[in-house]
Design a protein around this motif. Structure first.
Motif, PDB file in Angstrom:
ATOM      1  N   ILE A  75       0.253  -2.372  -7.183  1.00 37.21           N
ATOM      2  CA  ILE A  75      -0.358  -1.776  -6.298  1.00 37.21           C
ATOM      3  C   ILE A  75      -1.880  -1.729  -6.059  1.00 37.21           C
ATOM      4  O   ILE A  75      -2.538  -1.314  -5.233  1.00 37.21           O
ATOM      5  CB  ILE A  75      -0.025  -0.214  -6.223  1.00 37.21           C
ATOM      6  CG1 ILE A  75      -0.093   0.556  -4.948  1.00 37.21           C
ATOM      7  CG2 ILE A  75      -0.980   0.768  -7.079  1.00 37.21           C
ATOM      8  CD1 ILE A  75       0.852   1.642  -4.669  1.00 37.21           C
ATOM      9  N   THR A  76      -2.457  -2.786  -7.150  1.00 34.69           N
ATOM     10  CA  THR A  76      -4.025  -2.842  -6.956  1.00 34.69           C
ATOM     11  C   THR A  76      -4.253  -4.531  -6.883  1.00 34.69           C
ATOM     12  O   THR A  76      -4.917  -4.970  -7.774  1.00 34.69           O
ATOM     13  CB  THR A  76      -4.599  -2.305  -8.321  1.00 34.69           C
ATOM     14  OG1 THR A  76      -3.956  -2.730  -9.397  1.00 34.69           O
ATOM     15  CG2 THR A  76      -4.529  -0.677  -8.120  1.00 34.69           C
ATOM     16  N   ALA A 132       3.065  -1.402  -1.553  1.00 35.80           N
ATOM     17  CA  ALA A 132       2.176  -2.710  -1.346  1.00 35.80           C
ATOM     18  C   ALA A 132       2.715  -3.420  -0.113  1.00 35.80           C
ATOM     19  O   ALA A 132       1.740  -3.725   0.789  1.00 35.80           O
ATOM     20  CB  ALA A 132       2.077  -3.589  -2.365  1.00 35.80           C
ATOM     21  N   LYS A 142      -2.134   0.289  -0.611  1.00 35.00           N
ATOM     22  CA  LYS A 142      -2.759  -0.358  -1.711  1.00 35.00           C
ATOM     23  C   LYS A 142      -3.853   0.514  -2.401  1.00 35.00           C
ATOM     24  O   LYS A 142      -4.501   1.095  -1.770  1.00 35.00           O
ATOM     25  CB  LYS A 142      -3.075  -1.848  -1.671  1.00 35.00           C
ATOM     26  CG  LYS A 142      -1.906  -2.529  -0.994  1.00 35.00           C
ATOM     27  CD  LYS A 142      -1.984  -3.989  -0.653  1.00 35.00           C
ATOM     28  CE  LYS A 142      -0.913  -4.803  -0.032  1.00 35.00           C
ATOM     29  NZ  LYS A 142      -1.439  -6.264   0.280  1.00 35.00           N
TER      30      LYS A 142
END
Length: 200
Positions: free
Chosen positions: A57-58, A129, A134
């Motif tokens: 998610i990053t 995502a 995000k």
């Protein structure tokens, strides 16, 4: 043998997550050693999934992403090991102060097994995502979903373990939630600052 063990494992998680009225009997029916093995398995799977989820998610993903995953998984493992002790201590203490009989051991086992909710963390992260959720907002959303479900399970379980009214169980768990809420976020913030995947 394995089929029977798997069935008992599913029954245990089903009682913890969906049928807390029978959780005390189901947990008590397991021996100490098998229950520890199940607890360790849940912790490892939840930690790996949580670590993968926060990497997914990053974005962007670089050569440091695997290091970030390993660090996130180890950090969450440490957090998941310590969290049941804190929650069981607070919940049991508050329940006893309300005149209920102490049941810290069952509460500790219940909280430890409830962490199985976090096994779905990576799947949720991939879904969020793909939907464009995000970064920091994605982390907070992902965390809120899982911690919200976790607290819902705890409220229901506390009601049955200590024979509390819903409002009393909710009050106890809201206090516990406020005490423990920022622990994983602060740990994640420290980790992501040190292992930022966007760095070369």
């Amino acid at each position: 043998m394995l089929k029977e063990l798997f069935s008992r494992f599913i029954d245990l998680l089903d009682a913890v997550l969906f049928e807390p009225f029978r959780v005390e009997n189901v947990i008590s029916s397991w021996g100490t050693y098998p229950l520890k093995v199940v607890g360790i398995l849940v912790l490892l799977l939840a930690s790996a999934s949580a670590g993968a989820g926060y990497v997914f998610i990053t974005p962007p993903f670089t050569g440091r992403s695997f290091g970030q995953f390993a660090t996130a998984a180890a950090t969450h493992l440490l957090f998941f090991i310590l969290l049941p002790y804190a929650i069981a201590f607070i919940v049991d203490g508050l329940a006893q102060s309300s005149g209920k009989k102490g049941n810290a051991n069952i509460t500790f086992r219940f909280v430890s097994l409830s962490l199985s909710l976090f096994i779905s963390n990576a799947a949720w992260a991939i879904l969020l995502a793909q939907l464009g959720v995000k970064g920091g907002f994605g982390v907070i959303t992902l965390y809120s979903i899982h911690y919200g479900l976790f607290m819902t399970v705890l409220v229901r379980g506390t009601s049955y373990i200590y024979d509390l009214k819903f409002k009393d169980s909710l009050r106890i768990n809201i206090f516990t939630f406020l005490v423990t809420f920022f622990l994983p976020l602060s740990m994640y913030s420290a980790m992501i600052t040190s292992f930022n995947p966007s760095l070369p």
